[in-house]
Motif scaffolding. Structure first.
Motif, mmCIF file in Angstrom:
data_model
loop_
_atom_site.group_PDB
_atom_site.id
_atom_site.type_symbol
_atom_site.label_atom_id
_atom_site.label_comp_id
_atom_site.label_asym_id
_atom_site.label_seq_id
_atom_site.Cartn_x
_atom_site.Cartn_y
_atom_site.Cartn_z
ATOM 1 N N GLN A 53 37.057 -24.970 36.657
ATOM 2 C CA GLN A 53 38.191 -25.571 36.410
ATOM 3 C C GLN A 53 39.557 -24.713 36.526
ATOM 4 O OE1 GLN A 53 38.634 -28.156 33.406
ATOM 5 N NE2 GLN A 53 38.095 -26.631 31.823
ATOM 6 N N THR A 54 40.709 -25.086 36.637
ATOM 7 C CA THR A 54 41.977 -24.480 36.786
ATOM 8 C C THR A 54 41.762 -23.444 35.333
ATOM 9 O OG1 THR A 54 43.078 -25.846 38.034
ATOM 10 C CG2 THR A 54 44.283 -24.384 36.481
ATOM 11 N N GLY A 55 42.194 -22.409 35.499
ATOM 12 C CA GLY A 55 42.256 -21.451 34.379
ATOM 13 C C GLY A 55 40.876 -20.861 33.723
ATOM 14 N N ASP A 56 40.025 -21.025 34.529
ATOM 15 C CA ASP A 56 38.710 -20.327 33.985
ATOM 16 C C ASP A 56 38.663 -18.822 34.672
ATOM 17 O OD1 ASP A 56 37.300 -22.337 33.094
ATOM 18 O OD2 ASP A 56 36.349 -22.796 34.756
ATOM 19 N N GLN A 57 38.100 -18.221 33.604
ATOM 20 C CA GLN A 57 37.845 -16.572 33.996
ATOM 21 C C GLN A 57 36.173 -16.526 34.405
ATOM 22 O OE1 GLN A 57 39.520 -13.628 34.135
ATOM 23 N NE2 GLN A 57 38.027 -12.250 34.348
ATOM 24 N N VAL A 58 36.003 -16.119 35.800
ATOM 25 C CA VAL A 58 34.742 -16.179 36.292
ATOM 26 C C VAL A 58 34.120 -14.754 36.415
ATOM 27 C CG1 VAL A 58 33.111 -16.694 38.132
ATOM 28 C CG2 VAL A 58 34.965 -18.184 37.870
ATOM 29 N N GLU A 59 33.095 -14.260 35.765
ATOM 30 C CA GLU A 59 32.369 -12.943 35.889
ATOM 31 C C GLU A 59 31.159 -13.336 36.536
ATOM 32 O OE1 GLU A 59 32.344 -12.060 31.992
ATOM 33 O OE2 GLU A 59 34.443 -11.670 31.517
ATOM 34 N N PHE A 60 30.931 -12.106 37.473
ATOM 35 C CA PHE A 60 29.456 -12.136 38.149
ATOM 36 C C PHE A 60 28.821 -10.768 38.190
ATOM 37 C CE2 PHE A 60 33.223 -12.028 41.037
ATOM 38 C CZ PHE A 60 33.009 -11.012 41.853
ATOM 39 N N ASP A 61 27.553 -10.769 38.318
ATOM 40 C CA ASP A 61 26.869 -9.539 38.311
ATOM 41 C C ASP A 61 25.447 -9.638 38.937
ATOM 42 O OD1 ASP A 61 25.532 -6.995 37.891
ATOM 43 O OD2 ASP A 61 25.942 -7.048 35.610
ATOM 44 N N PHE A 62 25.279 -9.257 40.167
ATOM 45 C CA PHE A 62 24.120 -9.462 40.911
ATOM 46 C C PHE A 62 23.637 -7.998 41.524
ATOM 47 C CE2 PHE A 62 25.909 -13.603 41.197
ATOM 48 C CZ PHE A 62 24.881 -14.356 41.049
ATOM 49 N N THR A 63 22.332 -7.868 41.650
ATOM 50 C CA THR A 63 21.671 -6.825 42.311
ATOM 51 C C THR A 63 20.548 -7.594 43.534
ATOM 52 O OG1 THR A 63 19.598 -7.193 40.795
ATOM 53 C CG2 THR A 63 21.330 -5.592 40.104
ATOM 54 N N PHE A 64 20.636 -6.531 44.283
ATOM 55 C CA PHE A 64 19.687 -7.001 45.540
ATOM 56 C C PHE A 64 18.258 -7.029 45.466
ATOM 57 C CE2 PHE A 64 23.576 -4.834 47.942
ATOM 58 C CZ PHE A 64 24.341 -5.964 47.706
ATOM 59 N N ALA A 65 17.567 -8.060 45.885
ATOM 60 C CA ALA A 65 16.089 -8.259 45.409
ATOM 61 C C ALA A 65 15.371 -7.287 46.538
ATOM 62 C CB ALA A 65 15.688 -9.631 45.651
ATOM 63 N N GLY A 66 14.100 -6.971 46.261
ATOM 64 C CA GLY A 66 13.238 -6.148 46.898
ATOM 65 C C GLY A 66 13.656 -4.620 46.982
ATOM 66 N N ASN A 67 14.084 -4.107 45.996
ATOM 67 C CA ASN A 67 14.629 -2.766 45.746
ATOM 68 C C ASN A 67 15.342 -2.391 47.077
ATOM 69 O OD1 ASN A 67 14.589 -0.184 44.389
ATOM 70 N ND2 ASN A 67 12.751 0.498 45.721
ATOM 71 N N LYS A 68 16.260 -3.307 47.537
ATOM 72 C CA LYS A 68 17.004 -2.922 48.651
ATOM 73 C C LYS A 68 18.455 -2.245 48.210
ATOM 74 C CE LYS A 68 14.089 -4.027 51.841
ATOM 75 N NZ LYS A 68 13.343 -3.068 52.613
ATOM 76 N N ALA A 69 19.005 -1.681 49.320
ATOM 77 C CA ALA A 69 20.371 -1.024 48.903
ATOM 78 C C ALA A 69 21.058 -1.208 50.434
ATOM 79 C CB ALA A 69 20.486 0.325 48.628
ATOM 80 N N ILE A 70 22.447 -1.465 50.457
ATOM 81 C CA ILE A 70 23.033 -1.399 51.614
ATOM 82 C C ILE A 70 23.599 -0.027 51.653
ATOM 83 C CG2 ILE A 70 25.149 -2.347 52.732
ATOM 84 C CD1 ILE A 70 24.608 -5.030 51.403
ATOM 85 N N ARG A 71 23.794 0.601 52.996
ATOM 86 C CA ARG A 71 24.222 1.993 53.077
ATOM 87 C C ARG A 71 25.345 1.860 54.239
ATOM 88 N NH1 ARG A 71 19.997 6.738 54.177
ATOM 89 N NH2 ARG A 71 19.901 6.230 52.010
#
Length: 236
Positions: A58-76
């Motif tokens: 809703q209006t006024g919310d502070q949204v925090e997020f933290d994700f890692t990629f599954a399968g031991n993957k990385a983007i290069r």
């Protein structure tokens, strides 16, 4: 009994939507990346990840997020052409892909205080400062959107031939105006896209392969020409 339980649960959610106040929403998890592309020129890595439970925005919310990629993957990312700009986006939607507020009501969503930071970063060149994170830039001021989303357009600050990997991302934003009443988010979307020759999905920890800079390639070519001339003289 199951129907009654569902009715009670639905009533509780509606009550919560009508009585809750702005809050800080924290979301953590892993993402399975999907690959799509346009011929051999452009590639996109994305994920639509269901939240463990619907979250009231809703209006006024502070949204925090933290994700890692599954399968031991990385983007290069490898800088091949100087000043290439890449888009990285994070958005929250309904399970069916709809935005949190009706798209036909004419009231846009406004967010501010935006941040997207790449995590698990490895800079793959000698002497690089491997602090493990890289905050992305936002060139434009906060804009009115049709979804609860943020998007960065960033160059990554690399010179020609340099590469970096990242294994996840985190960040935050504030919902200045949801454009409607409180609504429940059910999925989080992530996407990054760019030229195929510059963006790859690799196993985390894979050694980097240096891309020769133009000057290096020129010197190498001169060296090979000189070597060839020497061999020819010896044969004569």
């Amino acid at each position: 009994m199951n129907c009654l339980s569902k009715l009670i649960g639905a009533a509780a959610l509606l009550f919560a939507a009508g009585t809750s106040t702005a809050a800080t929403i924290s979301i953590k998890g892993t993402m399975d990346l999907q690959t799509s592309g346009w011929f051999d020129l452009f590639v996109s890595y994305s994920s639509t990840t269901p939240l463990q439970q619907p979250l009231l925005f809703q209006t006024g919310d502070q949204v925090e997020f933290d994700f890692t990629f599954a399968g031991n993957k990385a983007i290069r990312f490898t800088e091949v052409e100087d000043a290439r700009i890449f888009g990285v986006g994070v958005s929250f939607k309904k399970l069916n892909g709809d935005s949190l507020t009706p798209s036909d009501d004419g009231v846009p969503v406004v967010v501010s205080n935006r941040n997207i930071t790449l995590t698990g970063v490895r800079k793959l060149w000698p002497g690089a400062d491997n602090s493990g994170t890289h905050a992305l830039g936002f060139g434009a001021p906060p804009e009115a959107l049709q979804n609860v989303s943020i998007r960065s357009l960033d160059h990554f600050g690399l010179a020609d031939g340099q590469s970096l990997d990242f294994t996840g991302f985190k960040g935050y934003f504030t919902i200045d105006d949801l454009g409607g009443p409180p609504s429940f988010a059910e999925v989080v979307n992530f996407d990054i896209g760019g030229p195929t020759r510059e963006l790859k999905l690799v196993d985390a920890g894979t050694p980097g392969t240096a891309v020769p800079e133009p000057a290096t390639m020129l010197l190498s070519g001169i060296g090979l020409i000189a070597l060839g001339a020497t061999l020819r003289r010896r044969r004569k």
